[in-house]
Structures are given as C-alpha cells and as structure tokens.
Design an enzyme around this catalytic site. Structure first.
Site, PDB file in Angstrom:
ATOM      1  N   SER A  68      41.462  28.397  10.786  1.00 61.78           N
ATOM      2  CA  SER A  68      40.700  27.665   9.778  1.00 61.78           C
ATOM      3  C   SER A  68      40.679  28.269   8.615  1.00 61.78           C
ATOM      4  O   SER A  68      41.515  28.832   7.980  1.00 61.78           O
ATOM      5  CB  SER A  68      39.301  27.092  10.311  1.00 61.78           C
ATOM      6  OG  SER A  68      38.728  26.164   9.373  1.00 61.78           O
ATOM      7  N   ASP A 288      41.163  20.597   7.802  1.00 59.16           N
ATOM      8  CA  ASP A 288      40.237  19.677   8.321  1.00 59.16           C
ATOM      9  C   ASP A 288      38.872  19.581   7.428  1.00 59.16           C
ATOM     10  O   ASP A 288      38.012  18.951   7.737  1.00 59.16           O
ATOM     11  CB  ASP A 288      39.885  20.101   9.827  1.00 59.16           C
ATOM     12  CG  ASP A 288      39.178  21.411  10.006  1.00 59.16           C
ATOM     13  OD1 ASP A 288      39.246  22.219   9.073  1.00 59.16           O
ATOM     14  OD2 ASP A 288      38.954  21.809  11.162  1.00 59.16           O
ATOM     15  N   ASN A 380      29.711  21.270   4.251  1.00 59.18           N
ATOM     16  CA  ASN A 380      31.029  22.195   4.170  1.00 59.18           C
ATOM     17  C   ASN A 380      32.488  21.252   3.953  1.00 59.18           C
ATOM     18  O   ASN A 380      33.338  21.923   3.907  1.00 59.18           O
ATOM     19  CB  ASN A 380      30.992  23.282   5.147  1.00 59.18           C
ATOM     20  CG  ASN A 380      31.255  22.862   6.446  1.00 59.18           C
ATOM     21  OD1 ASN A 380      31.530  21.745   6.597  1.00 59.18           O
ATOM     22  ND2 ASN A 380      30.716  23.554   7.546  1.00 59.18           N
ATOM     23  N   ARG A 503      19.172  30.512  11.258  1.00 55.33           N
ATOM     24  CA  ARG A 503      19.892  30.472  12.646  1.00 55.33           C
ATOM     25  C   ARG A 503      20.974  31.315  12.877  1.00 55.33           C
ATOM     26  O   ARG A 503      21.785  31.790  11.828  1.00 55.33           O
ATOM     27  CB  ARG A 503      20.467  28.867  12.647  1.00 55.33           C
ATOM     28  CG  ARG A 503      21.480  28.618  11.595  1.00 55.33           C
ATOM     29  CD  ARG A 503      22.254  27.183  12.165  1.00 55.33           C
ATOM     30  NE  ARG A 503      23.073  27.158  12.833  1.00 55.33           N
ATOM     31  CZ  ARG A 503      24.275  27.526  12.541  1.00 55.33           C
ATOM     32  NH1 ARG A 503      24.632  27.803  11.414  1.00 55.33           N
ATOM     33  NH2 ARG A 503      25.278  27.626  13.520  1.00 55.33           N
ATOM     34  N   ARG A 512      22.333  33.471   9.610  1.00 57.17           N
ATOM     35  CA  ARG A 512      22.516  32.616   8.255  1.00 57.17           C
ATOM     36  C   ARG A 512      21.067  32.347   7.814  1.00 57.17           C
ATOM     37  O   ARG A 512      20.254  31.698   8.601  1.00 57.17           O
ATOM     38  CB  ARG A 512      23.147  31.320   8.378  1.00 57.17           C
ATOM     39  CG  ARG A 512      24.866  31.850   8.685  1.00 57.17           C
ATOM     40  CD  ARG A 512      25.517  30.551   8.424  1.00 57.17           C
ATOM     41  NE  ARG A 512      26.905  30.506   9.141  1.00 57.17           N
ATOM     42  CZ  ARG A 512      28.087  31.266   8.849  1.00 57.17           C
ATOM     43  NH1 ARG A 512      27.859  32.106   7.749  1.00 57.17           N
ATOM     44  NH2 ARG A 512      29.118  31.263   9.728  1.00 57.17           N
TER      45      ARG A 512
END
Ligand code: NG1
Ligand code: ZN
Length: 550
Positions: A68, A288, A380, A503, A512
């Site tokens: 990705s 994507d 995102n 998290r 993060r």
C-alpha cells in the site's frame, strides 16, 4: 484428495524456508514487512488461500501482494474473502501461526491441526485469483505464492499488475457470475466498463468537469488510471502525474495519499503543475486511498480528506433518497473512526446517524453493512458506500410517480454501479466525488466550505512494548497503562476544543497520538505534550522521545 499432499508440500516448503527470526503478524493490513523477509510467508499464504477456498466450498479467494502506502522496500500480502471482503478475522490468527512455524516439519503439523480444527473438506476444489502492485520485490514474492498454490493443488488465475480494489472487484465478480447478484464481468475490462458507463450516465446533461490533476504515487494507480482514462475519454479530463513506476525508490516517495495526509503538504512534484483553484487528488501505492486538495487564490494549500469526501457524498445521497421519495424506506448511516475530524462528525451528525468504530477497514465495513446505505470513510481517504442487496432490488423495482423521483432513483441505481462496494477504491471514489461536484456545481472551495476542519496533529511514539496499550470505546479511551487516560483528559481539557486519544498501531510498531484543538499551534502542542507523557510511561531509549514541535 481427502488428505493433505504432505510430500508435495514438503518439497515446495523446503524451497521456501523461514530464514528470518522476525515475528510475522497478520494484522489489519495482512502481512506487511520488508519485502526481502517475506518469501516463506508468501508460500504459506498460497497454501492457506487454497484451504480457505476449500473451506468456502470451492469459491474463489483473492490474494493481493502489496504494501500500500509503505515505502518501496516493504511489501505485504492480504487475502480477500469470496464476497470481495477482507479475510474473516478468525483466520487471521491461523495465518499468523502458520507464518511463524520455524521449520517445514512444524509448518506441516500446524497445517494438519488447522485442517482438523476447521474441519476443512480437502476433496473440495481450491480456486484463487491473485495480483500484485508495482514494487520491485513483487515478482519473486508472486513466484513463492505460486509455489504455495502448486503445493496445495489450487486452480490459480493471475490478474497481473493491478490495484487492490480491482482484485477485490474480480473476486466478487467471479463468485457472483451467472447469479442474480452478478457484480459485473470478471475482468479488468468489466471493471472499467462498469465504472465508466455509470459515470457517463450520471454526468449526462452536466458540464464536463475541468481537468483533474491525479498524483499516482508512482505506483500501480498510474497504468490503471491511464486505462480508465481511455474508457472515460472526453467525459473526464485527467492529468496524470507521478507515473514513474520504473524509477527505483519513487513509489510513495514525497507523493501519494499518505504523504498528503501525514505532512498536510502538496507533493513537491506538483508545485509547478497545480494552478490556483484546480482540483488535484493523490492515490496511494495500491490505489485504495484517495485524498483531494487545491491551492486557493492566494496560493494556500487546502486538503480535502476522507472526512470531507464522506460529508460531500453523504449529503448528496441523503438528498437523492429524499427526492426519490424513499426516505422512510431507506436507512442511511455513516461510519467513522476516532481519527475523523470533530467538525466532520458535527456536520454529519446533524444530517444522519453517525457511528464510531475501531480503526481498520473491516470494522468500518461491517458497521456500514448494518444500514441500507452505509457510507464509510477513514480520514486517510479509504472508504466506500454500501448499498444492501435489498435496497438495490427496491430501487430497480420502484414505480416513481413523478419525473423528479424517477431521475433521483436512476441516479441512485447508477451510483451503486459506479461505487466499488467491495472496498475503498481511489479511482471509483474519485469518479464519485467528480459526479457530486458536477451535480452541485461545486469547485473545491465550495466543497471545502461544507465545514472547517479543526486543526489536528498525529504523532508516532516509539515505545518498548506497544502491547501494554489497551483501549475501549472504539479506541477513544485507554484502559491500560492505568492512570494514563486521566493524564490525557487533564491535558486535553486545557485546550479550546481539545480532543486527543492514544492507541497502539495495528500496522507499525508504534503508538499513535492524535490531537485536535481550536488552533494549529494548540493541536501541535497538545499532541506533543501527550506524546511526551506516553513516552515517559512506556518508552525506552531516551533519544526517541518525541521532540516538542511548536
Ligand atoms: P494503524 O497503523 O493501525 O493506525 C493504519 C491507518 C488505518 C488503516 C490501517 C490499514 C491511520 C491513523 N491508521 O492503521 O486507518 O488504514 O493503517 O491500512 O491512518
Ligand atoms: Zn492502500
């Protein structure tokens, strides 16, 4: 064949030994690591995919080789279930265990236990379809995957170099072929035809959009967008940039959707290309994710992220459903994660139900399935819209009583064709955005003014063990380490509109920290203060302590 072909698997497995001590984890994005350590993993995934197909009664399973938005040296692999969706989570654990067996012997015994536990009928056929992105490590990894298919005796179809969403499309198209739920012709041509025809119908009578600059992240989006451009011809003028798929090191480097979101800057390569007011968008390395942006008349950069796409699309669909006279029959909802900008949640909540779920596409996708029309986007830029089969049947069987109703119903039917409902799809989402902008007569400025983003900041913290971080309430609250959440609350309350959460990442070995506040300076300050607190609680090497950035 009613037992595993152990001899054959052994022969092949010895060609793909686990050489690296690395721990492989099938996470939210499948396996993702430096490409050079993945040979044994790809071989084993080949076998696992064959078994998944057998378990699913011989239906076709998909395998995508990609990392990705990660740097070019990384690679990865993820499996796609027969309905075109992410692999069922119960199998993620098996994938992890199989990938970590240290010898062929251990691999075989784990495989046998697993076949037994899952009661897999080995006499069923195994069918798979697979593809890869443009990464240099791709061909060798695909060869390892093919050895896995050969070892388990799977019937394998190579879809070549293509995007993740096209692979998902193919899986669903293959498995619905000849049924009432036929998703489309099971080929790239089928995909392009489906999208471009729906797009042209939706734009009928509307002015042709002005040229759109597309940053292809120097990845597989480049050749695929070029093909799409041929199908769309004059109906959608596109200027493709960052198309250098053969330039070593270029993939996702200083460009692409993740660069846009994380740096909140225009790719340097577009500085001289982009005109004020012109629309631009960036895809990521497997196409994507999608981010839009533009320069205003003063040359200032503005980002239109997944939340802005959700706001644009959701309000359009709500209006169409009303115009179709179906607002009492169709339940529409939006799904977001904690990373959604607070202003987007506020904007959307006044119009329709909004649900917050844990990070990871599978959580969003499953939650969206609970609505008749479920819209989900991660900030995102990964997202799609799901139309339930029942709603698609209602739409096609509807008897409109006015012309306005009939037009709205047709638009909804065409939207369900335009949108790749299997997974987030940058190219399909891009056409969706263009349709809504054309219907609304919006440019970027009007779209951007739907609401004003709260300034925000995302920071990574390197800690010794991210597994000590446990969350609840869709990852918005830490339950462990104890006492840390209270400190986060105290700090957040000190800032106007302050909101923050912490998290562990599911795809990287980091924790993060996200913070938003009324001003950019405050958001940065809050994020770095919390990052410092997190580091002091769980960090290791002091040189890694996040530096204050003010
Ligand atoms: P992690 O690493 O768990 O934060 C990232 C993205 C997710 C999702 C996954 C899968 C952020 C903050 N996180 O997950 O939204 O896209 O990768 O690719 O963007
Ligand atoms: Zn991606």
């Amino acid at each position: 064949m009613n037992s595993l072909p152990l001899g054959k698997i052994t022969l092949f497995s010895d060609l793909h030994p686990k050489l690296y001590p690395a721990y492989f984890n099938y996470g939210t994005a499948g396996f993702r690591m430096p490409g050079k350590v993945l040979d044994s993993v790809l071989f084993r995934v080949g076998i696992l995919a064959g078994l998944r197909s057998k378990k699913m009664d011989g239906k076709t399973v998909g395998i995508m080789v990609t990392a990705s938005h990660n740097p070019e040296t990384d690679n990865g692999v993820k499996m796609v279930d027969p309905r075109g969706e992410m692999l069922d989570s119960s199998w993620e654990v098996y994938a992890t265990t199989l990938a970590n067996s240290s010898t062929t012997e251990m691999f075989l015994s784990t495989l046998e236990e697993f076949v037994e536990a899952e009661k897999i009928d080995l006499s069923k056929p195994a069918r798979v379809v697979y593809a890869r992105d443009t990464r240099p490590s791709g061909p060798a990894l695909v060869a390892a995957l093919e050895d896995g298919f050969a070892a388990i005796g799977a019937e394998a179809r190579n879809a070549g170099i293509t995007t993740t969403p096209i692979l998902h499309y193919l899986v669903k198209a293959i498995n619905t072929k000849g049924t009432e739920e036929c998703f489309g012709d099971d080929s790239e041509h089928g995909y392009f035809t489906k999208l471009s025809e729906a797009f042209k119908k939706l734009l009928l009578g509307k002015p042709t959009p002005s040229p759109l600059v597309i940053d292809c992240a120097n990845g597989v989006g480049a050749p695929i967008a070029a093909k799409l451009a041929q199908y769309l011809a004059a109906s959608m003028p596109m200027l493709l940039t960052n198309t250098a798929i053969d330039n070593p090191g270029a993939l996702n480097n200083l460009c692409g959707a993740d660069y846009i979101k994380t740096t909140q800057k225009i790719p340097p390569s577009l500085m001289t290309v982009l005109q004020p007011g012109q629309r631009a968008c960036s895809l990521d390395g497997d196409a994507d994710r999608l981010m839009y942006y533009y320069l205003d008349s003063r040359g200032q950069y503005h980002m239109l992220d997944g939340d802005k796409i959700a706001a644009l699309v959701a309000s359009f669909i709500v209006e169409l459903v009303k115009a179709a006279g179906l607002e009492n029959r169709i339940k529409i909802g939006v799904v977001q994660t904690a990373y959604a900008n607070g202003s987007s949640t506020k904007y959307l909540s006044t119009r329709l139900p909004v649900k917050c779920v844990s990070t990871g596409v599978k959580h969003l996708h499953h939650a969206a399935e609970h609505y008749d029309v479920g819209i989900y986007f991660e900030a995102n830029g990964h997202g799609t819209v799901l139309f339930s089969q029942q709603i698609q049947n209602i739409l096609s069987g509807c008897q409109p009583s006015t012309l306005a109703q009939s037009i709205a119903i047709n638009h909804l039917i065409n939207l369900a064709q335009l949108i790749n409902q299997t997974v987030g799809d940058a190219l399909s989402d891009m056409l969706l955005v263009e349709v809504v902008l054309a219907h609304r007569s919006y440019g970027c400025v009007e779209w951007d003014s739907l609401y004003t983003d709260l300034p925000n900041r995302l920071v990574k913290v390197l800690v010794e063990d991210r597994n000590i971080f446990k969350t609840e309430d869709a990852e918005r609250r830490l339950v462990s380490p104890p006492g840390l959440q209270e400190k986060i609350n105290d700090l957040s309350h000190k800032y106007d509109s302050g909101r923050s959460f912490v998290r562990p990442s599911g795809t990287e070995d980091v924790v993060r920290v996200y913070a938003e506040a009324a001003t950019k300076q405050q958001a940065d300050e809050l994020a770095f203060r919390i990052a410092g607190v997190v580091y002091d609680e769980a960090g290791g090497d002091a040189s890694q302590r996040p530096m204050e950035f003010l």
